[in-house]
Design a protein around this motif. Structure first.
Motif, PDB file in Angstrom:
ATOM      1  N   GLY A  43      -9.387 -13.010  -6.886  1.00 23.44           N
ATOM      2  CA  GLY A  43      -9.672 -11.573  -7.009  1.00 23.44           C
ATOM      3  C   GLY A  43     -10.644 -11.061  -5.810  1.00 23.44           C
ATOM      4  O   GLY A  43     -11.257 -11.758  -5.115  1.00 23.44           O
ATOM      5  N   GLN A  44     -11.020  -9.572  -6.116  1.00 25.04           N
ATOM      6  CA  GLN A  44     -11.649  -9.116  -4.856  1.00 25.04           C
ATOM      7  C   GLN A  44     -13.075  -9.518  -5.025  1.00 25.04           C
ATOM      8  O   GLN A  44     -13.771  -9.645  -6.332  1.00 25.04           O
ATOM      9  N   ARG A  45     -13.882  -9.559  -4.084  1.00 23.19           N
ATOM     10  CA  ARG A  45     -15.678  -9.782  -3.830  1.00 23.19           C
ATOM     11  C   ARG A  45     -15.902  -8.575  -3.767  1.00 23.19           C
ATOM     12  O   ARG A  45     -15.632  -7.644  -2.957  1.00 23.19           O
ATOM     13  N   PRO A  46     -17.270  -8.180  -4.439  1.00 23.50           N
ATOM     14  CA  PRO A  46     -17.910  -7.078  -4.259  1.00 23.50           C
ATOM     15  C   PRO A  46     -18.272  -7.007  -2.696  1.00 23.50           C
ATOM     16  O   PRO A  46     -18.772  -7.780  -2.033  1.00 23.50           O
ATOM     17  N   GLY A  47     -17.858  -5.610  -2.125  1.00 18.29           N
ATOM     18  CA  GLY A  47     -18.443  -5.450  -0.611  1.00 18.29           C
ATOM     19  C   GLY A  47     -17.355  -6.238   0.364  1.00 18.29           C
ATOM     20  O   GLY A  47     -17.765  -6.029   1.278  1.00 18.29           O
ATOM     21  N   ALA A  48     -16.690  -6.880  -0.297  1.00 19.89           N
ATOM     22  CA  ALA A  48     -15.721  -7.717   0.731  1.00 19.89           C
ATOM     23  C   ALA A  48     -15.023  -6.619   1.725  1.00 19.89           C
ATOM     24  O   ALA A  48     -14.534  -7.090   2.997  1.00 19.89           O
ATOM     25  N   ASP A  49     -14.356  -5.595   1.245  1.00 17.17           N
ATOM     26  CA  ASP A  49     -13.654  -4.957   2.291  1.00 17.17           C
ATOM     27  C   ASP A  49     -14.378  -4.244   3.413  1.00 17.17           C
ATOM     28  O   ASP A  49     -13.967  -4.131   4.356  1.00 17.17           O
ATOM     29  N   GLU A  50     -15.827  -3.730   3.019  1.00 25.12           N
ATOM     30  CA  GLU A  50     -16.476  -3.136   4.001  1.00 25.12           C
ATOM     31  C   GLU A  50     -16.860  -4.511   5.261  1.00 25.12           C
ATOM     32  O   GLU A  50     -16.715  -4.091   6.275  1.00 25.12           O
ATOM     33  N   GLU A  51     -16.902  -5.402   4.641  1.00 21.41           N
ATOM     34  CA  GLU A  51     -17.345  -6.601   5.602  1.00 21.41           C
ATOM     35  C   GLU A  51     -16.136  -6.866   6.485  1.00 21.41           C
ATOM     36  O   GLU A  51     -16.315  -7.038   7.522  1.00 21.41           O
TER      37      GLU A  51
ATOM     38  N   ARG B  24      -4.847  -9.400  -3.251  1.00 24.20           N
ATOM     39  CA  ARG B  24      -4.556 -10.257  -4.544  1.00 24.20           C
ATOM     40  C   ARG B  24      -3.331 -10.776  -4.810  1.00 24.20           C
ATOM     41  O   ARG B  24      -3.098 -11.864  -4.959  1.00 24.20           O
ATOM     42  N   MET B  25      -2.442  -9.705  -4.730  1.00 21.66           N
ATOM     43  CA  MET B  25      -0.971 -10.059  -5.037  1.00 21.66           C
ATOM     44  C   MET B  25      -0.505 -10.928  -4.037  1.00 21.66           C
ATOM     45  O   MET B  25       0.353 -11.944  -4.387  1.00 21.66           O
ATOM     46  N   LEU B  26      -0.555 -10.691  -2.933  1.00 20.10           N
ATOM     47  CA  LEU B  26       0.015 -11.598  -1.822  1.00 20.10           C
ATOM     48  C   LEU B  26      -0.759 -13.015  -1.637  1.00 20.10           C
ATOM     49  O   LEU B  26       0.023 -13.898  -1.547  1.00 20.10           O
TER      50      LEU B  26
ATOM     51  N   GLN C  23       0.928  -1.295   0.068  1.00 17.19           N
ATOM     52  CA  GLN C  23       0.039   0.046   0.027  1.00 17.19           C
ATOM     53  C   GLN C  23       0.838   1.357   0.081  1.00 17.19           C
ATOM     54  O   GLN C  23       0.700   2.277  -0.575  1.00 17.19           O
ATOM     55  N   SER C  24       1.970   1.041   0.738  1.00 18.29           N
ATOM     56  CA  SER C  24       2.739   2.434   0.886  1.00 18.29           C
ATOM     57  C   SER C  24       3.570   2.668  -0.519  1.00 18.29           C
ATOM     58  O   SER C  24       4.172   3.704  -0.791  1.00 18.29           O
ATOM     59  N   ARG C  25       3.362   1.720  -1.556  1.00 14.19           N
ATOM     60  CA  ARG C  25       3.758   2.164  -2.905  1.00 14.19           C
ATOM     61  C   ARG C  25       2.851   2.467  -3.992  1.00 14.19           C
ATOM     62  O   ARG C  25       2.762   2.358  -4.951  1.00 14.19           O
ATOM     63  N   GLY C  26       1.465   2.724  -3.192  1.00 16.79           N
ATOM     64  CA  GLY C  26       0.249   3.339  -4.072  1.00 16.79           C
ATOM     65  C   GLY C  26      -0.551   2.164  -4.391  1.00 16.79           C
ATOM     66  O   GLY C  26      -1.691   2.326  -5.231  1.00 16.79           O
ATOM     67  N   ILE C  27      -0.199   0.943  -4.035  1.00 13.48           N
ATOM     68  CA  ILE C  27      -1.148  -0.214  -4.630  1.00 13.48           C
ATOM     69  C   ILE C  27      -2.493  -0.292  -3.612  1.00 13.48           C
ATOM     70  O   ILE C  27      -2.112  -0.311  -2.590  1.00 13.48           O
ATOM     71  N   PRO C  28      -3.378  -0.348  -4.089  1.00 16.64           N
ATOM     72  CA  PRO C  28      -4.748  -0.466  -3.359  1.00 16.64           C
ATOM     73  C   PRO C  28      -4.836  -1.718  -2.545  1.00 16.64           C
ATOM     74  O   PRO C  28      -4.400  -2.604  -2.793  1.00 16.64           O
ATOM     75  N   LEU C  29      -5.624  -1.516  -1.484  1.00 17.05           N
ATOM     76  CA  LEU C  29      -5.477  -2.821  -0.439  1.00 17.05           C
ATOM     77  C   LEU C  29      -5.938  -4.086  -1.160  1.00 17.05           C
ATOM     78  O   LEU C  29      -5.340  -5.224  -1.033  1.00 17.05           O
ATOM     79  N   ALA C  30      -7.240  -3.894  -1.893  1.00 16.54           N
ATOM     80  CA  ALA C  30      -7.723  -5.072  -2.519  1.00 16.54           C
ATOM     81  C   ALA C  30      -6.615  -5.804  -3.394  1.00 16.54           C
ATOM     82  O   ALA C  30      -6.537  -7.022  -3.479  1.00 16.54           O
TER      83      ALA C  30
END
Ligand SMILES: Nc1ncnc2c1ncn2[C@@H]1O[C@H](COP(=O)(O)OP(=O)(O)OP(=O)(O)O)[C@@H](O)[C@H]1O
Ligand SMILES: [Mg+2]
Lengths: 259, 419
Positions: free
Chosen positions: B409-417, B377-379, B366-373
């Motif tokens: 990949g990211q699931r919709p709404g996953a981050d809020e959850e 996924r990368m990790l 994230q500190s390199r500008g990569i969004p959390l989601a």
């Protein structure tokens, strides 16, 4: 570009920064020195937005925006860069893949043109060369099994590619051999310009021979207790921090009374 | 109400299974197997709530009536092609239009294996079969290109199919086999794959299970290494409504070597249960198992890795490693190595862990500008990357990479959850 006013911050609930003030203007290079455990890395991590590093009072503005309200990636996309004191190993994610994702995200956010993969690879190789890092390191897992000095060079390599507005370098000189110190200093100096700010956290005056700062600060007990020009670093080298911290205790009491 | 259903379910399933088996109209060559399997099925019990081997997997989904009907549906027109050589089974029946096989490999519409296929579902598969495929690889044949076997399930209503593949590698033969399971809709695929390897045979085996989330799968994969042979098996599996994989391997000749590598991913509400059992029955055999599992949202994954080293099996080398990653706290992975060792002269290592994404690694990205989601996924991909990189066939790797990227990949709404 960076305005820190009366900043208080806790790490995992523990108060570490206790009323820190610092202003960095475009074009300036600031050095922050101070004893172990005084809060230098805490400051850097708070600014970059690490989890559990919480601002409990005061404010930190970057480009006029309150950092507290931004996600770490948003801060980076605004042009903030932290070279970590302890760069993180990420096995399974290649350095190149990592750079690609970082540059895609930040360049898009900054409205810069996208680099195609050929350009990206060329730029990355150039950046490696600039810090004396074998381009083979691009294929390896991020920092995976890198030596201490290689990790530091990898940080600067990333910084050169990302061209941040404000670079915070947390003890990038620690663990570097004498030649590497010069190489890294050259890299940092190449970024110096009227639009950019640089904050160097260091324990050694030696780095400041190569990257000459406009301002030197002493951080102790979670606050800046003394600021001066580059000659302050020489003084610290000769006398240590003792004479300042004694002084600070008196100063603290006075301020506490007025607060 | 559901309690009553669940109580009667094992009995109901058995009654259904026996009825179906008696009514099956198999091709002639299947008759002997069918009779034997039917007799065994009559004495078998379907798993209930208290059955230890089914502790984590409920068959409650089958109360929808999957066993009441056989799947009747057509395969989609554009089936994936991972090799020039291919055969296609639709709901367990060979679709002859698609068959192309290399020289040295002959196809028979038969099946005969019973030993080692002991689960009630595997018995049912044998007892109710109407069609089956056996591939015989001739001695000293080196089949250059892989053979892709597609098991397609198709149907709109709750139903099931029995699909079966047997492969015999004669002495000195070499084969790459890509088994791929495809399907959508509420169809239960009840699968059996049985592979036998003679002396100096060498098999590279892929098992790609990417059927749609609403499908169900219960399957047994059996390896019998009757000769000094080497098998490398790569298993890539997505969870679905119900996925249960029993993998059973018999190392029956000194010098045989088995390597199994697997990635399983359970996202959303999907389920996957892996039951591995490696039997070292003779001295000086080697088995090496590396499995990596990921689960996210309300996904649920299980791995039970049994290594059974029989009394005479001296000089055995057996390893099992299973590392797992939970993408968020709502997901669950249960892993258990199970060692049964009946002699001293063995080298046996096993390790199983369940962890979460590393917060500091996330912050670094994230500190390199990569969004959390994207960082997550990368990790996640990084966690299984080693296995993907080791896939020996490029066409499979090319299939696997985008599949995994989508699975992780990211699931919709996953981050809020998660927040
Ligand atoms: N997670 C944590 N929980 C509790 N205390 C912490 C945590 N992280 C840091 N600290 C404490 O915060 C203080 C400041 O640490 P920091 O890393 O900022 O020091 P520093 O000035 O960078 O020191 P150094 O020169 O050794 O790098 C230290 O006393 C440290 O132990
Ligand atoms: Mg520090």
């Amino acid at each position: 570009m960076l305005e820190i006013r009366d900043l208080h911050a806790s790490v995992a609930g523990q108060p570490i920064l206790k009323g820190l003030n610092l202003t960095v203007k475009p074009g300036e290079v600031h050095a922050i020195m101070g004893p172990n455990g005084s809060g230098k890395s805490t400051l850097a991590n708070v600014l970059a937005g690490r989890d559990n590093y919480e601002i409990t009072g005061g404010e930190a503005l970057f480009e006029g925006k309150s950092l507290a309200e931004l996600e770490p990636e948003e801060r980076a996309q605004l042009g903030l860069f932290l070279a970590f004191q302890y760069p993180v190993e990420i096995p399974g994610v290649s350095n190149m893949e990592f750079l690609k994702a970082a540059l895609e995200a930040t360049r898009a956010a900054q409205g810069k043109e996208e680099w195609d993969s050929v350009t990206l690879l060329r730029k990355a190789r150039e950046a490696c060369k600039q810090v004396d890092l074998d381009p083979q390191f691009l294929k390896r897992g991020v920092n995976e099994g890198f030596s201490g000095g290689e990790k530091k060079r990898n940080e600067i390599m990333q910084m050169l590619l990302m061209e941040p507005k404000l670079a915070l370098l947390d003890e990038t000189d620690s663990g570097l051999d004498i030649d590497a110190l010069q190489t890294v200093a050259k890299g940092v100096n190449s970024l110096r310009g009227p639009e950019r700010g640089i904050v160097l956290v260091t324990h050694y005056q030696r780095l400041l021979d190569y990257i000459v700062p406009d301002h030197v600060h002493v951080l102790s007990g979670g606050r800046i207790i003394k600021s001066g020009g580059k000659e302050l670093a020489l003084e610290l080298e000769q006398h240590g921090y003792g004479w300042l911290t004694d002084d600070q205790n008196g100063g603290n009491d006075k301020e506490d009374r007025t607060a | 109400m559901s309690g009553d259903n669940a109580l009667n379910l094992p009995e109901d399933l058995k009654t259904r299974a026996l009825e179906n088996a008696r009514q099956a109209t198999p091709v002639e060559a299947l008759a002997p197997l069918r009779q034997e399997a039917l007799a065994a099925l009559e004495g078998a019990a379907f798993p209930g709530r208290k059955t230890e081997a089914w502790k984590y997997t409920s068959l409650y989904a089958l109360t929808d009536g999957h066993l009441a009907a056989r799947a009747e549906g057509a395969a989609p027109e554009d089936l994936p092609r991972l090799s020039d050589y291919r055969l296609v089974l639709v709901n367990g029946r060979l679709d002859e239009r698609h068959t192309t096989l290399p020289e040295g490999v002959s196809l028979g519409r038969r099946a005969s294996r019973l030993e080692g296929l002991t689960t009630p579902f595997a018995l049912y598969n044998g007892a109710a079969l109407e069609d089956a495929v056996t591939l015989d690889v001739a001695a000293n044949t080196d089949v250059s290109a892989p053979i892709q076997v597609l098991h397609v399930s198709a149907g709109d209503a709750p139903s099931h199919c029995n699909t079966r593949l047997e492969v015999n590698l004669a002495a000195g033969s070499r084969l790459t086999l890509i088994e791929q399971y495809l399907g959508a809709g509420p169809v239960l695929t009840n699968a059996v794959t049985a592979i036998q390897a003679a002396d100096n045979a060498r098999l590279t085996h892929y098992r790609l299970q990417a059927d749609a989330g609403d499908s169900l799968h219960i399957g047994t994969l059996l390896f019998q290494q009757t000769g000094v042979s080497r098998i490398d098996s790569y298993q890539l599996m997505a969870g679905n409504r119900l996925r249960r994989n029993d993998v059973r391997a018999f190392l029956d000749k000194s010098g045989a070597e088995l390597n199994m590598h697997g990635i399983f991913v359970a996202r959303d509400r999907s389920h996957i249960d892996n039951q591995l059992c490696v039997e070292h029955r003779v001295p000086e055999c080697t088995s090496n198992q590396v499995y990596r599992g990921l689960a996210g949202e309300k996904g649920r994954a299980v791995l039970n890795g049994r290594i059974h080293i029989h009394p005479g099996a001296k000089g055995t080398l057996a390893e099992l490693s299973n590392k797992n990653l939970l993408l968020n706290p709502g997901a669950e992975i249960d892993t258990k190595p199970e060692l049964e060792i009946y002699n001293d002269d063995v080298k046996c290592a096993h390790g199983a862990t369940v962890g979460q994404l590393d917060a500091l690694q996330q912050f670094y990205l994230q500190s390199r500008g990569i969004p959390l989601a994207e960082a997550k996924r990368m990790l996640s991909l990084g966690f299984v990357n080693e296995l993907i990189m080791s896939l020996p066939d490029q066409t499979v790797a090319d299939w696997a990479q985008p599949w995994l990227a989508a699975e992780l990949g990211q699931r919709p709404g996953a981050d809020e959850e998660a927040a």
